[in-house]
Design a protein around this motif. Structure first.
Motif, short mmCIF file in Angstrom:
data_model
loop_
_atom_site.label_atom_id
_atom_site.label_comp_id
_atom_site.label_asym_id
_atom_site.label_seq_id
_atom_site.Cartn_x
_atom_site.Cartn_y
_atom_site.Cartn_z
N ALA A 1 0.83 -1.21 0.00
CA ALA A 1 0.00 0.00 0.00
C ALA A 1 0.86 1.25 0.00
O ALA A 1 0.53 2.26 -0.65
N GLU A 2 1.99 1.19 0.70
CA GLU A 2 2.90 2.35 0.71
C GLU A 2 3.48 2.58 -0.69
O GLU A 2 3.61 3.73 -1.13
N ALA A 3 3.86 1.51 -1.36
CA ALA A 3 4.40 1.65 -2.72
C ALA A 3 3.35 2.21 -3.69
O ALA A 3 3.66 3.07 -4.53
N GLN A 4 2.12 1.75 -3.54
CA GLN A 4 1.05 2.28 -4.40
C GLN A 4 0.80 3.75 -4.13
O GLN A 4 0.53 4.52 -5.06
N LEU A 5 0.91 4.15 -2.90
CA LEU A 5 0.73 5.56 -2.58
C LEU A 5 1.84 6.41 -3.17
O LEU A 5 1.60 7.49 -3.72
N ARG A 6 3.08 5.92 -3.08
CA ARG A 6 4.20 6.66 -3.67
C ARG A 6 4.02 6.79 -5.18
O ARG A 6 4.30 7.84 -5.77
N ALA A 7 3.58 5.73 -5.84
CA ALA A 7 3.34 5.79 -7.29
C ALA A 7 2.24 6.79 -7.62
O ALA A 7 2.36 7.55 -8.59
N ALA A 8 1.19 6.80 -6.83
CA ALA A 8 0.09 7.76 -7.07
C ALA A 8 0.57 9.19 -6.87
O ALA A 8 0.18 10.10 -7.61
N GLU A 9 1.41 9.40 -5.87
CA GLU A 9 1.95 10.74 -5.64
C GLU A 9 2.84 11.18 -6.80
O GLU A 9 2.82 12.36 -7.20
N ARG A 10 3.62 10.26 -7.34
CA ARG A 10 4.45 10.61 -8.50
C ARG A 10 3.57 10.94 -9.70
O ARG A 10 3.88 11.86 -10.45
N GLN A 11 2.49 10.20 -9.89
CA GLN A 11 1.59 10.48 -11.00
C GLN A 11 1.04 11.90 -10.88
O GLN A 11 0.93 12.62 -11.88
N VAL A 12 0.72 12.30 -9.65
CA VAL A 12 0.23 13.67 -9.45
C VAL A 12 1.32 14.67 -9.76
O VAL A 12 1.10 15.71 -10.40
N SER A 13 2.56 14.39 -9.34
CA SER A 13 3.66 15.32 -9.61
C SER A 13 3.97 15.42 -11.10
O SER A 13 4.44 16.46 -11.58
N TYR A 14 3.72 14.34 -11.86
CA TYR A 14 3.98 14.35 -13.29
C TYR A 14 3.02 15.26 -14.06
O TYR A 14 3.25 15.52 -15.24
N THR A 15 1.96 15.68 -13.42
CA THR A 15 1.03 16.60 -14.10
C THR A 15 1.59 18.02 -14.16
O THR A 15 0.97 18.89 -14.77
N GLN A 16 2.75 18.25 -13.55
CA GLN A 16 3.43 19.53 -13.62
C GLN A 16 4.71 19.35 -14.43
O GLN A 16 5.50 18.44 -14.16
N LEU A 17 4.89 20.22 -15.43
CA LEU A 17 6.05 20.12 -16.32
C LEU A 17 7.09 21.16 -15.91
O LEU A 17 6.84 22.37 -15.99
N ALA A 18 8.25 20.69 -15.45
CA ALA A 18 9.30 21.59 -14.96
C ALA A 18 10.45 21.66 -15.97
O ALA A 18 10.72 20.70 -16.69
#
Length: 407
Positions: A175-192
């Motif tokens: 569950a922790e790994a899935q949460l980290r992946a979901a957080e990364r997906q959210v961060s990928y919606t921003q283009l730096a």
């Protein structure tokens, strides 16, 4: 042999007819006979001789392989990044424009992150549930251990409690790994921005659906500009990495810049017979922008081929003066037969690389030869031709010198 009398007399006289009528007929027959005999003895006149074919020609001269050769290319940024989203979605905002200066880490664009935030919340809930199950399994395991110590639980009860506790721990880690992946997906919606520089292109608009990996913003770095040029296969062996080069930009008033050869291609590009060579300007040139046409002069050193020295001499001829058929490539060299006449001699040649509109001849032509530059396909070996305007004399300049005459 004497002619019998009866043949010499008109037939009419022998039979007592009118002499005038038969005398006239005899004279006409004699005249016709003379004309026939005369026509049979006359010789046919020869057809008029065709004049020699006029040709255009040039006198060619040798060029040292140490000379620089100029090639055309396009300027490009020294460092360039095409930035793309790593997830799919609709563009929510674009915060930059073409030409704008950006710094590393600056947000360039955003996607609608609603769906990814929901997935993150679901992952957070799954982790909370896994932690609750872990606490319950841990308490059950500790209680079973105490009962086993007091002989209130069997060995199988203890093993089952231990297995449930271990499984709950694994569920938490998942569950922790899935949460980290979901957080990364959210961060990928921003283009730096991955580097500092200027925005060269913006390829997406607000509301547009973009896919992962598709370039959205192109950033040209602040490094020195580069120019890539195609070099023919006959010359690529004499180009060396680290050698100096000259770059001329026509859009900037033929401004010249010092450069260094940074890359020499080892394989042709695009199925062609040319190899890419990249040079980098060694001086600050902020006015040189990507996309500007540039002429690059490269030094031609010694070839890597065995037996060829750096002082090798080549003859350069116009490219259109070289013909080709089933027997290979050839040129017609003129052998003068007077002031305005010559014999066109076919010579097989071995060609090297191109130099603009000219081509390098490795074998078959010598410096000072007169080479036909037009009508090569209609000439025959040893054909007489006319040199309108006369041949030019050799000069000390390197290259070709055009002779007079038209085809």
């Amino acid at each position: 042999m004497p002619i019998p009398t009866v043949l010499r007399l008109p037939i009419g006289l022998r039979y007592g007819r009118s002499p005038d009528r038969y005398i006239l007929r005899s004279l006409l027959c004699s005249a016709l006979l003379v004309l026939v005999v005369t026509a049979g003895c006359r010789t046919e006149e020869a057809p008029p001789e065709e004049p020699p074919r006029p040709v255009r020609y040039e006198q060619v001269f040798s060029a040292s392989s140490e000379q620089g050769r100029t090639f055309s290319g396009v300027a490009q940024a020294g460092s360039e990044a095409q930035v793309a989203f790593r997830v799919r979605g609709a563009v929510e905002s674009v915060g930059v424009q073409v030409g704008q200066q950006v710094r590393r880490g600056q947000i360039l664009a955003r996607l609608d992150a609603t769906d990814y935030v929901i997935q993150q919340r679901q992952a957070e809930a799954a982790l909370a549930q896994a932690n609750a199950q872990l606490r319950n399994a841990e308490a059950t395991y500790e209680r079973t251990q105490q009962l086993y110590a007091n002989q209130g639980a069997s060995q199988s009860d203890l093993d089952a409690a231990r297995a449930q506790f271990t499984s709950a721990q694994a569920q938490v880690r998942s569950a922790e790994a899935q949460l980290r992946a979901a957080e990364r997906q959210v961060s990928y919606t921003q283009l730096a921005a991955p580097l500092s520089g200027a925005v060269a292109d913006v390829a997406a608009e607000v509301g547009e659906q973009v896919s992962p990996g598709r370039p959205v913003v192109t950033i040209s770095g602040a490094g020195q500009p580069e120019v890539e040029v195609p070099v023919p296969e006959g010359l690529i062996g004499r180009v060396r990495t680290g050698a100096p080069a000259q770059v001329r930009i026509g859009a900037l008033g033929d401004a010249e810049y010092e450069a260094t050869i940074t890359e020499v291609g080892v394989a042709p590009t695009g199925g062609a017979t040319t190899f890419p060579v990249t040079v980098r300007l060694t001086e600050t040139a902020s006015q040189v922008r990507p996309g500007m046409a540039a002429d690059v002069t490269l030094p031609m050193g010694a070839s890597s081929s065995a037996g060829e020295s750096s002082s090798a001499i080549r003859v350069v001829v116009p490219a259109h003066s070289v013909g080709e058929d089933r027997d290979g490539r050839f040129v017609f060299v003129l052998q003068q037969q007077g002031q305005d006449r010559a014999i066109a001699l076919r010579r097989p040649v071995e060609t090297g690389g191109f130099q603009g509109d000219a081509i390098e001849i490795l074998e078959g032509v010598q410096s000072g030869d007169l080479v036909v530059t037009a009508g090569v396909s209609v000439l025959a070996d040893s054909q007489e031709v006319a040199l309108l305007g006369g041949a030019r004399s050799p000069s000390d300049s390197v290259g070709t010198q055009q002779g007079g005459g038209q085809e």
